[in-house]
Design a protein around this motif. Structure first.
Motif, PDB file in Angstrom:
ATOM      1  N   ASP A 162       0.878  -1.162  -0.031  1.00 19.58           N
ATOM      2  CA  ASP A 162       0.211   0.081  -0.194  1.00 19.58           C
ATOM      3  C   ASP A 162       0.820   1.331  -0.240  1.00 19.58           C
ATOM      4  O   ASP A 162       0.513   2.346  -0.698  1.00 19.58           O
ATOM      5  CB  ASP A 162      -0.974   0.123   1.257  1.00 19.58           C
ATOM      6  CG  ASP A 162      -2.026  -1.142   1.219  1.00 19.58           C
ATOM      7  OD1 ASP A 162      -2.362  -1.633   0.001  1.00 19.58           O
ATOM      8  OD2 ASP A 162      -2.648  -1.337   2.125  1.00 19.58           O
ATOM      9  N   ARG A 190       2.555   1.838  -3.465  1.00 15.60           N
ATOM     10  CA  ARG A 190       1.609   2.532  -4.324  1.00 15.60           C
ATOM     11  C   ARG A 190       1.136   4.042  -3.911  1.00 15.60           C
ATOM     12  O   ARG A 190       1.002   5.022  -5.086  1.00 15.60           O
ATOM     13  CB  ARG A 190       0.034   1.718  -4.116  1.00 15.60           C
ATOM     14  CG  ARG A 190       0.167   0.212  -4.721  1.00 15.60           C
ATOM     15  CD  ARG A 190      -1.172  -0.408  -4.820  1.00 15.60           C
ATOM     16  NE  ARG A 190      -2.326   0.381  -5.491  1.00 15.60           N
ATOM     17  CZ  ARG A 190      -3.419   0.534  -4.864  1.00 15.60           C
ATOM     18  NH1 ARG A 190      -3.640   0.582  -3.666  1.00 15.60           N
ATOM     19  NH2 ARG A 190      -4.272   1.466  -5.791  1.00 15.60           N
ATOM     20  N   ALA A 239       2.014   7.018  -6.469  1.00 17.79           N
ATOM     21  CA  ALA A 239       0.978   8.287  -7.016  1.00 17.79           C
ATOM     22  C   ALA A 239       1.184   9.632  -6.401  1.00 17.79           C
ATOM     23  O   ALA A 239       1.353  10.450  -7.241  1.00 17.79           O
ATOM     24  CB  ALA A 239      -0.427   7.732  -6.334  1.00 17.79           C
ATOM     25  N   LEU A 297       2.416   5.800 -13.114  1.00 25.42           N
ATOM     26  CA  LEU A 297       1.350   4.986 -12.673  1.00 25.42           C
ATOM     27  C   LEU A 297       0.869   3.780 -13.404  1.00 25.42           C
ATOM     28  O   LEU A 297       0.145   3.107 -13.040  1.00 25.42           O
ATOM     29  CB  LEU A 297       0.092   5.691 -12.198  1.00 25.42           C
ATOM     30  CG  LEU A 297       0.009   7.048 -11.495  1.00 25.42           C
ATOM     31  CD1 LEU A 297      -1.009   7.518 -11.394  1.00 25.42           C
ATOM     32  CD2 LEU A 297       0.736   6.928 -10.198  1.00 25.42           C
ATOM     33  N   MET A 330      -0.777   0.283 -12.268  1.00 23.26           N
ATOM     34  CA  MET A 330      -1.443   0.381 -11.026  1.00 23.26           C
ATOM     35  C   MET A 330      -2.982   0.520 -11.114  1.00 23.26           C
ATOM     36  O   MET A 330      -3.664   1.125 -12.307  1.00 23.26           O
ATOM     37  CB  MET A 330      -1.228   1.824 -10.417  1.00 23.26           C
ATOM     38  CG  MET A 330      -1.644   2.198  -9.107  1.00 23.26           C
ATOM     39  SD  MET A 330      -0.781   3.592  -8.285  1.00 23.26           S
ATOM     40  CE  MET A 330       0.678   3.312  -8.247  1.00 23.26           C
ATOM     41  N   VAL A 358      -6.610   1.920 -10.002  1.00 26.09           N
ATOM     42  CA  VAL A 358      -7.343   3.074  -9.427  1.00 26.09           C
ATOM     43  C   VAL A 358      -8.753   3.112  -9.535  1.00 26.09           C
ATOM     44  O   VAL A 358      -9.171   2.396 -10.310  1.00 26.09           O
ATOM     45  CB  VAL A 358      -6.492   4.375  -9.805  1.00 26.09           C
ATOM     46  CG1 VAL A 358      -5.087   4.328  -9.706  1.00 26.09           C
ATOM     47  CG2 VAL A 358      -6.902   4.701 -11.327  1.00 26.09           C
ATOM     48  N   VAL A 375      -5.797   6.889  -5.178  1.00 23.90           N
ATOM     49  CA  VAL A 375      -5.137   5.823  -4.432  1.00 23.90           C
ATOM     50  C   VAL A 375      -5.150   5.917  -3.202  1.00 23.90           C
ATOM     51  O   VAL A 375      -4.940   7.087  -2.556  1.00 23.90           O
ATOM     52  CB  VAL A 375      -3.592   5.921  -5.215  1.00 23.90           C
ATOM     53  CG1 VAL A 375      -2.788   4.811  -4.692  1.00 23.90           C
ATOM     54  CG2 VAL A 375      -3.525   5.977  -6.882  1.00 23.90           C
TER      55      VAL A 375
END
Length: 196
Positions: free
Chosen positions: A119, A122, A126, A157, A160, A162, A177
């Motif tokens: 987490d 990420r 972002a 990104l 990823m 989202v 995010v």
């Protein structure tokens, strides 16, 4: 009787080693920063100078200095600091600094708030990108604002997943995010994305 006391010592030593192993594990801890946002020597800088790996999402703002317009970076979340360290190394520094506190899990008795590595990775991707706009609390995002989940292809990104935000009249798409139950980063999506 002597054999029983030796057994009790062994059990207590084993319990202590398990606790100390847990405290020596490197994790992303969330700290509360009580210093003023315009402090000359902010806590995140002090922690970096002491050798800790610190992450503070930053945003650019226009500042007016003597007849000049300057763009400066300021913390996006001024009261929240993420530190990648062991509890054993971080605790003495937090105790010694009266403007720093550990954040605790709501409803969990004295359980330190820790962000899982995936987490946090990420969130860092972002908030470090040029498309980063702002950070919000999860309560600020209402269910009617959430759109579909997409996978971003291209750009910082890339890959990823989202969640898109529904914003009327917005020319560019925005997505979120999230670090669950803690903070939401809003990013701008200009890239081609695929539905998940």
């Amino acid at each position: 009787m002597n054999e029983q006391s030796t057994e009790n010592k062994t059990v207590s030593q084993t319990a202590n080693s398990v606790i100390s192993n847990d405290k020596s594990e490197v994790k992303w801890y969330v700290l509360r920063d009580l210093k003023r946002s315009n402090a000359k020597y902010p806590n995140y800088q002090m922690l970096r100078d002491k050798g800790f790996e610190v992450y503070m999402p930053m945003r650019r703002v226009n500042a007016h200095a003597t007849k000049k317009k300057l763009t400066v970076e300021v913390p996006s979340l001024p009261s929240m600091i993420f530190v990648h360290s062991s509890e054993e190394a971080l605790s003495p520094r937090v105790v010694a600094t009266d403007t720093l506190q550990f954040r605790f899990v709501p409803g969990g008795y004295m359980k330190l708030m820790v962000v899982p590595d995936a987490d946090m990775e990420r969130f860092i991707r972002a908030t470090s990108s040029e498309s980063y706009i702002e950070s919000l609390s999860p309560e600020d995002i209402k269910p009617h604002m959430l759109g579909k989940r997409v996978r971003v292809s291209g750009g910082p990104l890339d890959g990823m997943e989202v969640t898109l935000l529904k914003i009327r009249g917005a020319r560019k798409k925005r997505a979120i995010v999230e670090i669950p139950n803690l903070v939401v980063a809003v990013v701008q999506i200009d890239l081609a994305e695929e539905a998940v």
